[in-house]
Motif scaffolding. Structure first.
Motif, mmCIF file in Angstrom:
data_model
loop_
_atom_site.group_PDB
_atom_site.id
_atom_site.type_symbol
_atom_site.label_atom_id
_atom_site.label_comp_id
_atom_site.label_asym_id
_atom_site.label_seq_id
_atom_site.Cartn_x
_atom_site.Cartn_y
_atom_site.Cartn_z
ATOM 1 N N ASP A 154 0.919 -1.363 0.144
ATOM 2 C CA ASP A 154 -0.067 0.157 -0.043
ATOM 3 C C ASP A 154 0.689 1.173 -0.003
ATOM 4 O OD1 ASP A 154 -2.506 1.434 0.132
ATOM 5 O OD2 ASP A 154 -2.242 1.778 2.365
ATOM 6 N N ALA A 155 2.021 1.236 0.627
ATOM 7 C CA ALA A 155 2.624 2.450 0.863
ATOM 8 C C ALA A 155 3.541 2.599 -0.665
ATOM 9 C CB ALA A 155 3.743 2.330 2.067
ATOM 10 N N VAL A 156 3.796 1.561 -1.337
ATOM 11 C CA VAL A 156 4.461 1.727 -2.468
ATOM 12 C C VAL A 156 3.657 2.352 -3.521
ATOM 13 C CG1 VAL A 156 5.193 0.527 -4.637
ATOM 14 C CG2 VAL A 156 6.256 -0.113 -2.278
ATOM 15 N N VAL A 157 2.453 2.129 -3.524
ATOM 16 C CA VAL A 157 1.351 2.552 -4.352
ATOM 17 C C VAL A 157 1.096 4.137 -3.969
ATOM 18 C CG1 VAL A 157 -1.181 2.666 -5.166
ATOM 19 C CG2 VAL A 157 0.188 0.423 -4.871
ATOM 20 N N ARG A 158 1.085 4.418 -2.723
ATOM 21 C CA ARG A 158 0.718 5.599 -2.397
ATOM 22 C C ARG A 158 2.075 6.723 -2.614
ATOM 23 N NH1 ARG A 158 -3.362 6.524 1.450
ATOM 24 N NH2 ARG A 158 -4.366 4.372 2.210
ATOM 25 N N ALA A 159 3.079 5.938 -2.593
ATOM 26 C CA ALA A 159 4.577 6.815 -3.066
ATOM 27 C C ALA A 159 4.398 7.264 -4.279
ATOM 28 C CB ALA A 159 5.558 6.059 -2.589
ATOM 29 N N VAL A 160 3.843 6.172 -5.138
ATOM 30 C CA VAL A 160 3.841 6.384 -6.719
ATOM 31 C C VAL A 160 2.857 7.636 -6.985
ATOM 32 C CG1 VAL A 160 3.198 5.504 -8.819
ATOM 33 C CG2 VAL A 160 4.576 4.225 -7.305
ATOM 34 N N ASP A 161 1.824 7.362 -6.307
ATOM 35 C CA ASP A 161 0.702 8.699 -6.433
ATOM 36 C C ASP A 161 1.311 9.963 -5.946
ATOM 37 O OD1 ASP A 161 -0.716 6.694 -7.327
ATOM 38 O OD2 ASP A 161 -2.205 6.461 -5.557
ATOM 39 N N ARG A 162 2.206 9.813 -5.046
ATOM 40 C CA ARG A 162 2.673 11.203 -4.350
ATOM 41 C C ARG A 162 3.885 11.864 -5.342
ATOM 42 N NH1 ARG A 162 2.944 8.832 0.515
ATOM 43 N NH2 ARG A 162 5.126 9.048 0.525
ATOM 44 N N ARG A 163 4.565 10.777 -5.985
ATOM 45 C CA ARG A 163 5.794 11.289 -6.414
ATOM 46 C C ARG A 163 5.889 10.865 -8.153
ATOM 47 N NH1 ARG A 163 10.044 11.788 -2.879
ATOM 48 N NH2 ARG A 163 11.176 12.516 -4.839
ATOM 49 N N PRO A 164 5.033 11.480 -8.886
ATOM 50 C CA PRO A 164 4.768 11.181 -10.140
ATOM 51 C C PRO A 164 6.322 11.407 -10.957
ATOM 52 C CG PRO A 164 3.473 12.898 -9.930
ATOM 53 C CD PRO A 164 3.995 12.403 -8.507
ATOM 54 N N GLU A 165 6.926 12.352 -10.480
ATOM 55 C CA GLU A 165 8.411 12.488 -11.074
ATOM 56 C C GLU A 165 9.167 11.185 -10.956
ATOM 57 O OE1 GLU A 165 9.221 13.563 -6.864
ATOM 58 O OE2 GLU A 165 7.641 13.460 -8.138
ATOM 59 N N LEU A 166 9.001 10.525 -10.146
ATOM 60 C CA LEU A 166 9.791 9.271 -9.949
ATOM 61 C C LEU A 166 9.411 8.270 -10.995
ATOM 62 C CD1 LEU A 166 9.741 8.480 -6.042
ATOM 63 C CD2 LEU A 166 11.496 9.609 -7.609
ATOM 64 N N VAL A 167 8.307 8.227 -11.537
ATOM 65 C CA VAL A 167 7.859 7.241 -12.474
ATOM 66 C C VAL A 167 8.611 8.024 -13.781
ATOM 67 C CG1 VAL A 167 5.951 6.586 -13.843
ATOM 68 C CG2 VAL A 167 5.827 6.486 -11.467
ATOM 69 N N ARG A 168 8.400 8.966 -14.050
ATOM 70 C CA ARG A 168 9.106 9.793 -15.178
ATOM 71 C C ARG A 168 10.785 9.325 -15.218
ATOM 72 N NH1 ARG A 168 5.333 13.720 -13.780
ATOM 73 N NH2 ARG A 168 7.004 15.201 -12.673
ATOM 74 N N PHE A 169 11.072 9.627 -14.146
ATOM 75 C CA PHE A 169 12.448 9.325 -14.286
ATOM 76 C C PHE A 169 13.002 7.642 -14.540
ATOM 77 C CE2 PHE A 169 16.658 7.739 -12.179
ATOM 78 C CZ PHE A 169 17.436 8.847 -12.419
ATOM 79 N N TRP A 170 12.221 6.787 -14.006
ATOM 80 C CA TRP A 170 12.485 5.500 -13.986
ATOM 81 C C TRP A 170 11.996 4.766 -15.294
ATOM 82 C CZ3 TRP A 170 13.638 6.501 -8.921
ATOM 83 C CH2 TRP A 170 14.732 5.732 -8.230
ATOM 84 N N ARG A 171 11.161 5.615 -15.980
ATOM 85 C CA ARG A 171 10.983 5.018 -17.443
ATOM 86 C C ARG A 171 12.161 4.961 -18.375
ATOM 87 N NH1 ARG A 171 5.716 4.564 -18.623
ATOM 88 N NH2 ARG A 171 4.061 5.559 -17.266
#
Length: 306
Positions: free
Chosen positions: A189-206
């Motif tokens: 649950d915390a992982v999913v919440r972190a993704v929602d709060r920090r969308p820039e991390l998804v952009r970086f890891w793409r």
């Protein structure tokens, strides 16, 4: 976890949900789903899988199997992470599972579902992950940091790297490890919440290389994003994988000659964690072995003196 939570956990029994990422082998997939009965399963089928194969993979699924939205999960790309995150999100939202396991379609349980629950019950609130901080010596000269420091693209199972370094995200405890993991509900649950709060991390890891081996591992290892993980996880791999041959890029298909290897994984010192799953199995090459594993799963776990 505070004392009140620990006391409540002591009276609960573990429940396991499984996220399965698959891209081929309909027969093998259906055998895996049957072996996981009655556990809830969140199934992702690679969007690149040909329609006739995907139709066979999803035909006559039991009600406990939920299909996830399909994305392309090409080798070493962020698609596998997208599917993994979608599975965690659905498992937390739709079940009361205490743990969520991430499997591929070529994995298979070594224990009965009753034994899986029994093994996990003392571990409520704890994840089972083999995660280590970067750099990891076995990951080459940069220890894996080069996977993040440069922009990457995958093309026909080849890596394309733009040799211009980029700034790494701040405030993260960079980490990596095998994709196979069993997460405590709280950590998923915390992982999913972190993704929602920090969308820039998804952009970086793409644009990272093999992000499925570093993205979730880094979130878990960063206390500000997943509080409690550091003190509430086992640093172990719950999968039995044959890496005994030198200089191989991937584990071999398991056959009957691996039966003693699998039996060994089910025989552990008292109080230790047995291997819960193994990989990788092929619908035809591993058929005889799978029959033997199904017989093993009906036997009590073997323990030796601690």
């Amino acid at each position: 976890m505070d004392p009140a939570d620990e006391s409540a956990s002591a009276t609960r029994k573990a429940e396991l949900a499984c996220v399965v990422l698959a891209h081929d082998q309909p027969d093998q997939l259906h055998r895996l789903l049957a072996a996981l009965d009655p556990l809830p399963v969140f199934l992702h089928v690679d969007a690149r899988t040909p329609d006739p194969v995907a139709a066979a993979m999803t035909r006559d699924l039991p009600e406990r199997v939920r299909l996830l939205p399909r994305v392309a999960t090409a080798w070493a790309t962020f698609g596998a992470v997208q599917a993994e995150l979608a599975g965690y999100r659905a498992a937390v939202a739709e079940t009361s599972a205490t743990h969520v396991a991430l499997l591929s379609g070529s994995d298979y349980p070594l224990l009965s579902t009753a034994d899986l629950r029994a093994v996990l019950t003392p571990l409520i609130g704890r994840s089972i992950t083999y995660v280590a901080p970067l750099p990891i010596p076995q990951w080459g000269m940069s220890g894996g940091l080069g996977r993040l420091r440069y922009y990457h693209w995958a093309w026909r199972r080849h890596v394309i790297r733009l040799p211009i370094p980029r700034r790494l995200p701040r405030g993260l405890s960079l980490a990596g490890g095998p994709t196979q993991k069993v997460l405590a509900r709280e950590h998923a649950d915390a992982v999913v919440r972190a993704v929602d709060r920090r969308p820039e991390l998804v952009r970086f890891w793409r644009r990272a290389w093999a992000p499925d081996e570093t993205f979730v591992a880094t979130l878990l290892s960063t206390p500000s994003l997943v509080p409690g993980y550091a003190d509430h996880h086992l640093h172990e791999l719950a999968w039995l994988i044959d890496w005994r041959q030198a200089n191989i890029k991937g584990p071999p298909w398991l056959t009957m000659e691996h039966l003693p290897f699998l039996q060994e994984g089910r025989t552990v010192p008292a109080g230790s964690l047995p291997k819960l799953f193994a990989r990788k199995f092929h619908s035809t090459l591993s058929a005889e072995l799978l029959d033997a594993v199904d017989a093993l799963r009906q036997e009590p776990l073997r323990t030796t003196p601690a």
